[in-house]
Design a protein around this motif. Structure first.
Motif, mmCIF file in Angstrom:
data_model
loop_
_atom_site.group_PDB
_atom_site.id
_atom_site.type_symbol
_atom_site.label_atom_id
_atom_site.label_comp_id
_atom_site.label_asym_id
_atom_site.label_seq_id
_atom_site.Cartn_x
_atom_site.Cartn_y
_atom_site.Cartn_z
ATOM 1 N N ASP A 1 0.816 -1.217 0.000
ATOM 2 C CA ASP A 1 0.000 0.000 0.000
ATOM 3 C C ASP A 1 0.852 1.270 0.000
ATOM 4 O OD1 ASP A 1 -2.261 -1.574 0.036
ATOM 5 O OD2 ASP A 1 -2.458 -1.511 2.218
ATOM 6 N N GLN A 2 2.052 1.190 0.601
ATOM 7 C CA GLN A 2 2.934 2.352 0.651
ATOM 8 C C GLN A 2 4.156 2.200 -0.252
ATOM 9 O OE1 GLN A 2 1.552 1.192 3.835
ATOM 10 N NE2 GLN A 2 0.057 2.795 3.348
ATOM 11 N N SER A 3 4.219 1.144 -1.027
ATOM 12 C CA SER A 3 5.435 0.835 -1.777
ATOM 13 C C SER A 3 5.579 1.661 -3.048
ATOM 14 C CB SER A 3 5.456 -0.654 -2.144
ATOM 15 O OG SER A 3 6.607 -0.963 -2.896
ATOM 16 N N ASN A 4 6.814 2.121 -3.287
ATOM 17 C CA ASN A 4 7.192 2.758 -4.545
ATOM 18 C C ASN A 4 8.210 1.904 -5.299
ATOM 19 O OD1 ASN A 4 5.690 5.319 -4.324
ATOM 20 N ND2 ASN A 4 7.031 5.679 -2.568
ATOM 21 N N SER A 5 8.296 0.635 -4.941
ATOM 22 C CA SER A 5 9.228 -0.285 -5.579
ATOM 23 C C SER A 5 8.925 -0.434 -7.061
ATOM 24 C CB SER A 5 9.148 -1.656 -4.905
ATOM 25 O OG SER A 5 9.799 -2.652 -5.669
ATOM 26 N N LEU A 6 9.973 -0.730 -7.834
ATOM 27 C CA LEU A 6 9.751 -0.988 -9.261
ATOM 28 C C LEU A 6 8.866 -2.212 -9.472
ATOM 29 C CD1 LEU A 6 12.834 -2.643 -10.996
ATOM 30 C CD2 LEU A 6 12.517 -2.661 -8.522
ATOM 31 N N LEU A 7 8.754 -3.061 -8.467
ATOM 32 C CA LEU A 7 7.927 -4.264 -8.572
ATOM 33 C C LEU A 7 6.473 -4.013 -8.186
ATOM 34 C CD1 LEU A 7 10.401 -6.768 -6.864
ATOM 35 C CD2 LEU A 7 10.113 -6.356 -9.314
ATOM 36 N N ALA A 8 6.191 -2.867 -7.571
ATOM 37 C CA ALA A 8 4.868 -2.620 -6.996
ATOM 38 C C ALA A 8 3.736 -2.550 -8.014
ATOM 39 C CB ALA A 8 4.901 -1.354 -6.146
ATOM 40 N N PRO A 9 3.900 -1.890 -9.180
ATOM 41 C CA PRO A 9 2.740 -1.739 -10.081
ATOM 42 C C PRO A 9 2.082 -3.047 -10.495
ATOM 43 C CG PRO A 9 4.477 -0.215 -10.704
ATOM 44 C CD PRO A 9 5.055 -1.113 -9.653
ATOM 45 N N ASP A 10 2.884 -4.063 -10.820
ATOM 46 C CA ASP A 10 2.304 -5.343 -11.245
ATOM 47 C C ASP A 10 1.549 -6.013 -10.103
ATOM 48 O OD1 ASP A 10 3.310 -4.983 -13.757
ATOM 49 O OD2 ASP A 10 5.001 -6.357 -13.515
ATOM 50 N N HIS A 11 2.102 -5.930 -8.900
ATOM 51 C CA HIS A 11 1.424 -6.543 -7.753
ATOM 52 C C HIS A 11 0.168 -5.760 -7.384
ATOM 53 C CE1 HIS A 11 4.366 -9.633 -6.963
ATOM 54 N NE2 HIS A 11 5.337 -8.738 -7.037
ATOM 55 N N ARG A 12 0.224 -4.458 -7.498
ATOM 56 C CA ARG A 12 -0.946 -3.636 -7.205
ATOM 57 C C ARG A 12 -2.072 -3.958 -8.199
ATOM 58 N NH1 ARG A 12 1.833 1.056 -6.456
ATOM 59 N NH2 ARG A 12 2.053 0.661 -4.224
ATOM 60 N N TYR A 13 -1.695 -4.104 -9.455
ATOM 61 C CA TYR A 13 -2.674 -4.486 -10.487
ATOM 62 C C TYR A 13 -3.307 -5.844 -10.149
ATOM 63 C CZ TYR A 13 -4.565 -6.116 -14.940
ATOM 64 O OH TYR A 13 -5.397 -6.614 -15.908
ATOM 65 N N THR A 14 -2.460 -6.798 -9.773
ATOM 66 C CA THR A 14 -2.946 -8.164 -9.544
ATOM 67 C C THR A 14 -3.837 -8.243 -8.319
ATOM 68 O OG1 THR A 14 -0.937 -9.017 -10.578
ATOM 69 C CG2 THR A 14 -2.248 -10.564 -9.295
ATOM 70 N N GLU A 15 -3.446 -7.585 -7.245
ATOM 71 C CA GLU A 15 -4.291 -7.600 -6.052
ATOM 72 C C GLU A 15 -5.672 -7.022 -6.364
ATOM 73 O OE1 GLU A 15 -2.862 -6.128 -2.393
ATOM 74 O OE2 GLU A 15 -1.079 -7.404 -2.313
ATOM 75 N N LYS A 16 -5.713 -5.927 -7.106
ATOM 76 C CA LYS A 16 -7.001 -5.317 -7.455
ATOM 77 C C LYS A 16 -7.823 -6.263 -8.333
ATOM 78 C CE LYS A 16 -9.181 -1.207 -9.462
ATOM 79 N NZ LYS A 16 -10.144 -1.981 -10.253
ATOM 80 N N ALA A 17 -7.157 -6.915 -9.290
ATOM 81 C CA ALA A 17 -7.870 -7.827 -10.186
ATOM 82 C C ALA A 17 -8.450 -9.009 -9.415
ATOM 83 C CB ALA A 17 -6.936 -8.317 -11.292
ATOM 84 N N ILE A 18 -7.720 -9.502 -8.438
ATOM 85 C CA ILE A 18 -8.236 -10.601 -7.610
ATOM 86 C C ILE A 18 -9.433 -10.128 -6.798
ATOM 87 C CG2 ILE A 18 -7.715 -12.141 -5.679
ATOM 88 C CD1 ILE A 18 -4.826 -12.294 -6.771
ATOM 89 N N LYS A 19 -9.327 -8.948 -6.215
ATOM 90 C CA LYS A 19 -10.463 -8.390 -5.467
ATOM 91 C C LYS A 19 -11.684 -8.248 -6.376
ATOM 92 C CE LYS A 19 -7.866 -5.609 -2.084
ATOM 93 N NZ LYS A 19 -7.601 -4.220 -1.617
ATOM 94 N N ASP A 20 -11.460 -7.708 -7.569
ATOM 95 C CA ASP A 20 -12.567 -7.474 -8.501
ATOM 96 C C ASP A 20 -13.213 -8.779 -8.983
ATOM 97 O OD1 ASP A 20 -12.094 -4.766 -8.283
ATOM 98 O OD2 ASP A 20 -11.061 -4.574 -10.214
#
Length: 282
Positions: A108-127
């Motif tokens: 939730d607070q990450s600015n890592s280069l890896l964060a966007p893909d994981h943020r996308y995936t978590e949202k897609a799983i929720k949806d």
């Protein structure tokens, strides 16, 4: 209850399978592999194998039939978001009732280069509406193997992150936690798997605890870090990836602690001085 482990021919997935074999009847435990060739070792270990590829939605839909709980190990391709969407769509079509997904620490607070893909995936799983648990993994100690090996050979560990800290742990510890998570449907939506953060100086101390080499630490620039790895045989493109992670560490993207890791394991994490002995040769 049928369980399927993706990434089963990789270290994390295979180690998770190994833990589950002691807790789940073989008839209820399945693994995903991309080809018959990759499936061979799994079959030798008595694992039921389903063939499927994150890039091929049709094969995933077939592979997930009859599966109740899916261990979704994040992929590593350049097309990760599209491939992850395939996994989620296939799981929904097949009627999978729960997904346990390997995300990254403090997303939730990450600015890592890896964060966007994981943020996308978590949202897609929720949806998707599928019940889920996100295992937000910190950094595998095995990812530092090249750095540690170079340190032993050069008698110094080179890093660009003098003030950065990481909550390292071994893959087998993450795998054990994942196996426990798969069997516990009462877990919260988010489980942060981060132990006590350590610095690269702590890694040097761990090396010196196990070696008489008297390794020192060098806080270098980007080129110093790249040179320390490529001079030890690591391809430049791989060294460049690890340099990018160094930037995340320098910015304390992985400096995060949670007691949820040891609670899920049911025992303490392995001390750093002992853990390094499992991944490098002294």
């Amino acid at each position: 209850m049928n369980y399927l482990i993706t990434g089963a021919t990789g270290d994390l997935g295979f180690k998770t399978l190994t833990y589950l074999q002691n807790k789940v009847e073989s008839m209820h435990l399945f693994a995903l592999a991309r080809s018959e060739k990759k499936a061979a070792q799994l079959k030798e270990n008595g694992i039921n194998v389903r063939l499927g590829d994150y890039g091929d939605l049709k094969t995933l839909k077939q592979a997930f039939k009859g599966i109740d709980t899916l261990f979704f190990v994040s992929g590593n391709s350049d097309n990760r978001q599209a491939e992850h969407q395939n996994v989620i769509d296939a799981a929904k079509t097949a009627g999978v009732s729960r997904i346990v997904y390997t995300s990254i620490a403090n997303l939730d607070q990450s600015n890592s280069l890896l964060a966007p893909d994981h943020r996308y995936t978590e949202k897609a799983i929720k949806d998707s509406g599928i019940t889920h648990t996100f295992l937000r993994n910190n950094w595998y100690l095995e990812n530092e193997a090249a750095v540690l090996d170079a340190a032993l050979k050069n008698k110094k560990l080179t890093t660009t992150a003098p003030n950065g800290k990481v909550a390292w742990a071994l893959k087998r510890e993450y795998a054990e936690a994942a196996a426990n998570a798969l069997l516990d449907a009462t877990l919260p939506e988010i489980v942060e798997l981060s132990g006590k953060p350590k610095s690269y100086l702590d890694l040097v101390d761990a090396l010196n605890h196990n070696s008489s080499a008297k390794i020192t630490i060098k806080y270098g620039n980007d080129q110093d870090f790249i040179d320390s790895l490529t001079s030890n045989g690591l391809p430049n493109e791989v060294a460049q990836f690890f340099l990018a992670i160094q930037k995340d560490i320098e910015n304390n993207e992985l400096n995060f602690h949670s007691d949820q890791f040891e609670k899920l394991l049911g025992h303490p994490l392995i001390p750093l001085s002992e853990a390094v002995t499992e991944i490098i040769s002294f």
